[in-house]
Enzyme design. Structure first.
Site, PDB file in Angstrom:
ATOM      1  N   ASP A  68     -11.304 -15.497  -1.597  1.00  0.00           N
ATOM      2  CA  ASP A  68     -10.912 -16.458  -0.370  1.00  0.00           C
ATOM      3  C   ASP A  68      -9.047 -16.610  -0.450  1.00  0.00           C
ATOM      4  O   ASP A  68      -8.674 -17.197  -1.035  1.00  0.00           O
ATOM      5  CB  ASP A  68     -12.012 -17.190  -1.408  1.00  0.00           C
ATOM      6  CG  ASP A  68     -11.495 -18.626  -0.168  1.00  0.00           C
ATOM      7  OD1 ASP A  68     -11.277 -18.638   0.899  1.00  0.00           O
ATOM      8  OD2 ASP A  68     -12.288 -19.671  -1.140  1.00  0.00           O
ATOM      9  N   MET A 116      -5.240  -5.365   3.940  1.00  0.00           N
ATOM     10  CA  MET A 116      -5.287  -6.425   4.977  1.00  0.00           C
ATOM     11  C   MET A 116      -4.459  -7.245   5.712  1.00  0.00           C
ATOM     12  O   MET A 116      -3.178  -7.882   6.738  1.00  0.00           O
ATOM     13  CB  MET A 116      -6.305  -8.018   4.390  1.00  0.00           C
ATOM     14  CG  MET A 116      -7.414  -7.101   3.870  1.00  0.00           C
ATOM     15  SD  MET A 116      -8.286  -7.281   5.632  1.00  0.00           S
ATOM     16  CE  MET A 116      -9.143  -9.313   5.651  1.00  0.00           C
ATOM     17  N   ASN A 142      -2.342 -17.870  -5.903  1.00  0.00           N
ATOM     18  CA  ASN A 142      -1.890 -16.966  -6.121  1.00  0.00           C
ATOM     19  C   ASN A 142      -0.869 -17.006  -4.404  1.00  0.00           C
ATOM     20  O   ASN A 142      -1.589 -17.060  -3.550  1.00  0.00           O
ATOM     21  CB  ASN A 142      -3.262 -15.642  -5.483  1.00  0.00           C
ATOM     22  CG  ASN A 142      -2.090 -14.427  -5.546  1.00  0.00           C
ATOM     23  OD1 ASN A 142      -1.287 -13.849  -4.608  1.00  0.00           O
ATOM     24  ND2 ASN A 142      -2.606 -13.707  -6.531  1.00  0.00           N
ATOM     25  N   ASN A 175       2.320 -12.940  -6.911  1.00  0.00           N
ATOM     26  CA  ASN A 175       1.720 -10.773  -6.365  1.00  0.00           C
ATOM     27  C   ASN A 175       3.181 -10.900  -5.863  1.00  0.00           C
ATOM     28  O   ASN A 175       3.248 -11.356  -4.631  1.00  0.00           O
ATOM     29  CB  ASN A 175       0.752 -11.502  -5.324  1.00  0.00           C
ATOM     30  CG  ASN A 175      -0.109 -10.357  -5.053  1.00  0.00           C
ATOM     31  OD1 ASN A 175       0.414  -8.872  -5.441  1.00  0.00           O
ATOM     32  ND2 ASN A 175      -0.843 -10.306  -4.284  1.00  0.00           N
ATOM     33  N   SER A 178       0.653  -6.133  -4.110  1.00  0.00           N
ATOM     34  CA  SER A 178       0.140  -5.788  -2.925  1.00  0.00           C
ATOM     35  C   SER A 178       0.937  -4.674  -2.232  1.00  0.00           C
ATOM     36  O   SER A 178       2.584  -4.845  -1.794  1.00  0.00           O
ATOM     37  CB  SER A 178      -0.400  -6.962  -1.605  1.00  0.00           C
ATOM     38  OG  SER A 178      -0.335  -6.173  -0.563  1.00  0.00           O
ATOM     39  N   LYS A 220       0.985 -10.620 -10.588  1.00  0.00           N
ATOM     40  CA  LYS A 220       0.115  -9.676 -10.415  1.00  0.00           C
ATOM     41  C   LYS A 220       0.744  -8.556 -10.406  1.00  0.00           C
ATOM     42  O   LYS A 220       2.035  -8.549  -9.821  1.00  0.00           O
ATOM     43  CB  LYS A 220      -1.404  -9.944  -9.723  1.00  0.00           C
ATOM     44  CG  LYS A 220      -1.860  -9.392  -9.400  1.00  0.00           C
ATOM     45  CD  LYS A 220      -3.009  -9.676  -8.459  1.00  0.00           C
ATOM     46  CE  LYS A 220      -4.278  -8.705  -8.205  1.00  0.00           C
ATOM     47  NZ  LYS A 220      -5.521  -9.114  -7.520  1.00  0.00           N
ATOM     48  N   ASN A 249      -3.475  -4.748  -9.078  1.00  0.00           N
ATOM     49  CA  ASN A 249      -4.375  -5.114  -8.428  1.00  0.00           C
ATOM     50  C   ASN A 249      -4.517  -3.621  -7.830  1.00  0.00           C
ATOM     51  O   ASN A 249      -5.335  -2.344  -8.581  1.00  0.00           O
ATOM     52  CB  ASN A 249      -2.702  -4.996  -7.145  1.00  0.00           C
ATOM     53  CG  ASN A 249      -2.801  -5.445  -6.436  1.00  0.00           C
ATOM     54  OD1 ASN A 249      -3.779  -5.563  -5.421  1.00  0.00           O
ATOM     55  ND2 ASN A 249      -1.634  -6.530  -5.373  1.00  0.00           N
TER      56      ASN A 249
END
Length: 345
Positions: A68, A116, A142, A175, A178, A220, A249
């Site tokens: 989400d 994404m 986040n 974060n 990613s 993260k 991750n």
């Protein structure tokens, strides 16, 4: 109720494009939360309280960020029994993310690949969504950087987002791991991470003074780290007194999925193939930080035994993402019960 119906729903969802199915599910959960139908989804999950980061969690099994991104379905997700919910990653300005298709299922490996690219509606809309939610449990927010922000100015994006989300967060996740935002993982380097965390801790203290509460920070990190990198990250976390670390991750490795359809797609791989790599990082990180920096373990949890293995490696809490997509809400209850049995054994 939803747990028993999920296998049927999954059969239909898995016939759809992966991202379309994702959005359909989120819209349904969001609508359930807004209309009060979330009570029909409510899962019977026993309480198994744990206190971590100075926060008391109803149970130690949370939802990982990424499902989400805009905080639009918090109430519906909360009804599924999670002990805490993490939403995002959100960036200062809205951005579309990478071109579609950008999410792929690898069902033979019980895995996903996504690229994404932090698609989200921006932090202002994110905050509105969070404020509209009725959920009063532990909520992690986040934050990340916009794709067009130069890496040298990444701290500005994190500081801006931290200020915007701070009043509404139980904890805030930074974060930097990613693989789908260019150069983002450079921030895991010793010098870059040291500078970023110094700026964030200074901002955290000023916001704590302003709002009269200290909101913990979690970092993260990626699974694709060597021993020296894990040691450097551990040292930096301790030096800056970061309240928690989320490990891990998605991975760039394809060793476990070679030859499968979509295995060569660019992006981060999640699900069963990342389980061992995640556990290894957790073990090594725990050896560096001990209990001074609690670890939230995520990556490849598909059973209660998997959740227990994360805790055995050194995690204090766990989060679900890909396993939740494949197995549905029943996985939440299974993990909570398995962890509770471990504590009473």
């Amino acid at each position: 109720m939803f747990s028993s119906l999920y296998p049927l729903a999954r059969a239909s969802l898995f016939k759809m494009d992966a991202e379309d199915a994702h959005h359909l599910t989120l819209r349904a959960l969001g609508a359930a939360g807004r209309t009060g139908l979330a009570c029909a989804l409510s899962a019977r999950v026993p309480d198994a309280p744990r206190t971590v980061m100075g926060l008391t969690f109803r149970n130690p099994v949370g939802l990982a960020a990424g499902l989400d991104k805009d905080g639009a379905a918090i109430d519906g997700l909360a009804a599924l029994g999670f002990g805490f919910i993490e939403v995002g990653t959100v960036t200062p300005r809205p951005q579309p993310g990478n071109p579609r298709p950008r999410m792929f299922r690898l069902p033979q490996a019980e895995a996903l690949i996504n690229r994404m690219g932090f698609n989200n509606h921006g932090v202002d809309q994110f905050v509105k969504n969070v404020q509209a939610a009725r959920y009063r449990g532990i909520l992690g927010l986040n934050i990340g950087k916009n794709a067009d922000t130069p890496i040298e100015r990444a701290a500005e994006d994190y500081l801006y987002c931290l200020e915007r989300v701070y009043p509404f967060a139980s904890y805030v996740t930074i974060n930097i791991s990613s693989p789908n935002t260019k150069n983002l993982r450079q921030l895991q380097g010793a010098g870059e991470l040291d500078a970023l965390l110094a700026a964030l801790k200074d901002k955290q203290q000023r916001l704590a003074d302003l709002h009269g509460k200290l909101v913990p920070l979690a970092l993260k990190i990626a699974p694709d780290l060597d021993d020296e990198q894990v040691k450097e990250i551990g040292d930096t976390l301790l030096r800056h007194k970061i309240e928690a670390v989320i490990a891990t991750n998605t991975t760039l490795s394809r060793a476990a999925v070679q030859g499968l359809p979509h295995a060569d797609e660019a992006g981060g791989l999640s699900g069963r193939p990342v389980f061992d790599a995640s556990n290894e990082v957790i073990r090594k990180l725990h050896a560096e930080v001990g209990n001074d920096v609690p670890i939230i373990g995520v990556g490849g949890i598909f059973s209660g035994e998997d959740a227990r293995a994360k805790l055995a490696a050194g995690a204090a809490l766990v989060q679900l993402y890909t396993g939740f997509i494949y197995r549905g809400p029943a996985l939440v209850s299974e993990c909570v019960k398995a962890i509770a049995r471990e504590r009473t054994a």
